[in-house]
Scaffold this active site. Structure first.
Site, mmCIF file in Angstrom:
data_model
loop_
_atom_site.group_PDB
_atom_site.id
_atom_site.type_symbol
_atom_site.label_atom_id
_atom_site.label_comp_id
_atom_site.label_asym_id
_atom_site.label_seq_id
_atom_site.Cartn_x
_atom_site.Cartn_y
_atom_site.Cartn_z
ATOM 1 N N LYS A 1 0.540 -1.074 0.089
ATOM 2 C CA LYS A 1 0.339 -0.128 0.399
ATOM 3 C C LYS A 1 0.805 1.179 -0.050
ATOM 4 O O LYS A 1 0.226 2.205 -0.848
ATOM 5 C CB LYS A 1 -0.838 0.503 1.635
ATOM 6 C CG LYS A 1 -2.368 -0.695 1.419
ATOM 7 C CD LYS A 1 -2.738 -1.416 2.476
ATOM 8 C CE LYS A 1 -4.166 -2.534 2.220
ATOM 9 N NZ LYS A 1 -4.387 -2.910 3.444
ATOM 10 N N GLN B 1 -4.926 -1.377 9.897
ATOM 11 C CA GLN B 1 -4.434 -2.607 9.198
ATOM 12 C C GLN B 1 -5.229 -4.268 10.068
ATOM 13 O O GLN B 1 -4.795 -4.274 11.119
ATOM 14 C CB GLN B 1 -3.159 -2.813 8.928
ATOM 15 C CG GLN B 1 -2.818 -4.565 8.172
ATOM 16 C CD GLN B 1 -2.912 -3.839 7.009
ATOM 17 O OE1 GLN B 1 -3.661 -2.988 6.059
ATOM 18 N NE2 GLN B 1 -4.451 -5.711 5.971
ATOM 19 N N ASP C 1 -11.028 2.925 4.146
ATOM 20 C CA ASP C 1 -10.998 1.197 4.430
ATOM 21 C C ASP C 1 -12.765 0.925 4.055
ATOM 22 O O ASP C 1 -13.492 -0.151 4.250
ATOM 23 C CB ASP C 1 -10.282 -0.169 4.706
ATOM 24 C CG ASP C 1 -9.161 -0.068 5.185
ATOM 25 O OD1 ASP C 1 -9.274 -1.139 3.330
ATOM 26 O OD2 ASP C 1 -8.461 -1.268 6.066
#
Ligand code: NAD
Length: 301
Positions: free
Chosen positions: A51, A95, A118
């Site tokens: 990412k 994460q 997200d």
């Protein structure tokens, strides 16, 4: 036809790079993403590294914030609140998975939905369900974009989704069934969504009969070879979300990645199919970049 997610993701990265350059040329700051990672999960570390690399490629600034495995839920919550109120951060992700002593829902729920790139906060999910402007989670956004870029219409089609997770199955089912409200390049708004969607899962009976009525099958189960040729009628579009490691002594790594579809036998029947790797995976990463730019544009309207 092979749906080349790697190629489409590269095209989108080029578009994003041009957008970020235009912002900077206009004297504005670059968008900035923060990625919070807790502990040392090798898969998570690889995802985070990918990412950060993808951000660098398009000129989005990225900051990695690493915490040890033992961090308390309260300390992580404090970090989330700090990021929520830091005006230099346009979006951030925590994460997953988190260590067992930290409640994921508690953490996700604390993220300001406008910075939730997200798309996993209950607020963003609820807004998506109600058809309100929202940040859509990366994999469903990537699947929708891939269908759009290949001009594969969903309106009036029967889409069978295999898998009901919060990150893939449920949101992609929701996006494709709802009335369209967002238009994407390459496709009119009217062509996105408006599908008739059937969601299947581990307790579904006679998956084969259901799949044989599909125009589009999206498989997100984490089960190699779950979708076989006799479950697919000619002309179906097949989107394989699965990422499974299987042992392969002939590979230098000792394993290879496969999806949930018996690609060798399904590809000749399908009208269009995504490979693994190189299909949905690259689209997921580029969707995070699109979400970050979306969050930036919303803050700076
Ligand atoms: P999950 O593990 O949370 O859920 C799997 C779902 O599949 C469940 O709803 C379960 O009911 C269903 N399922 C399992 N076995 C089944 C069977 N035999 N028949 C019918 N349904 C079955 O899944 P997830 O987090 O959505 O991930 C699914 C797969 O997609 C995994 O392989 C994951 O690694 C992969 N994934 C890929 C990307 C990407 O970017 N390509 C992103 C997210 C997840």
């Amino acid at each position: 036809m092979i749906l080349d997610g790697k190629q489409i993701a590269q095209t989108i990265r080029g578009e994003l790079r041009a957008e970020v350059e235009a912002l900077k040329a206009a004297g504005k700051r670059a968008p900035k993403l923060a990625v919070v990672i807790v502990g040392h999960n090798p898969a998570s570390e690889t995802y985070v590294a990918n990412k950060l690399k993808a951000c660098a490629e398009v000129g989005i600034e990225a900051e990695k914030i690493a915490y040890p495995q033992e961090i308390t839920e309260q300390t992580l919550l404090t970090e989330v609140h700090r990021l929520n109120s830091d005006p230099s951060i346009d979006g951030f992700i925590v994460q997953l998975p988190l260590p067992e002593h930290i409640n994921e829902l508690t953490i996700l729920s604390a993220i300001d939905y406008r910075k939730d790139v997200d798309g996993l906060t209950p607020e963003n999910v609820g807004r998506t369900v109600q058809g309100l402007p929202s940040i859509v989670s990366a994999t469903p956004r990537g699947i929708r974009e891939l269908l759009a870029r290949y001009a594969i219409p969903t309106e009036g089609k029967h889409v069978v989704v295999i898998g009901r997770s919060n990150i893939v199955g449920k949101p992609i089912a929701m996006l494709l069934m709802q009335r369209p409200y967002l238009s994407l390049p390459g496709m009119s708004a009217a062509s996105l969504g408006d599908a008739t969607v059937t969601v299947c899962h581990s307790k579904t009976q006679d998956l084969k009969s259901i799949c044989l009525t599909a125009d589009i099958i999206i498989v997100a189960a984490g089960c190699p070879n779950l979708l076989t040729a006799e479950m697919v009628r000619p002309g179906t579009t097949v989107i394989d979300v699965g990422i499974n490691r299987i042992d392969d002594p002939s590979s230098p790594r000792g394993y290879r990645l496969v999806g949930d579809v018996d690609f060798e036998h399904v590809a000749p029947i399908a009208a269009a199919i995504t490979p693994v790797p190189g299909g949905v995976g690259p689209m997921t990463i580029v969707s995070l970049l699109q979400n970050t730019l979306q969050a930036y544009n919303q803050h700076n309207d």
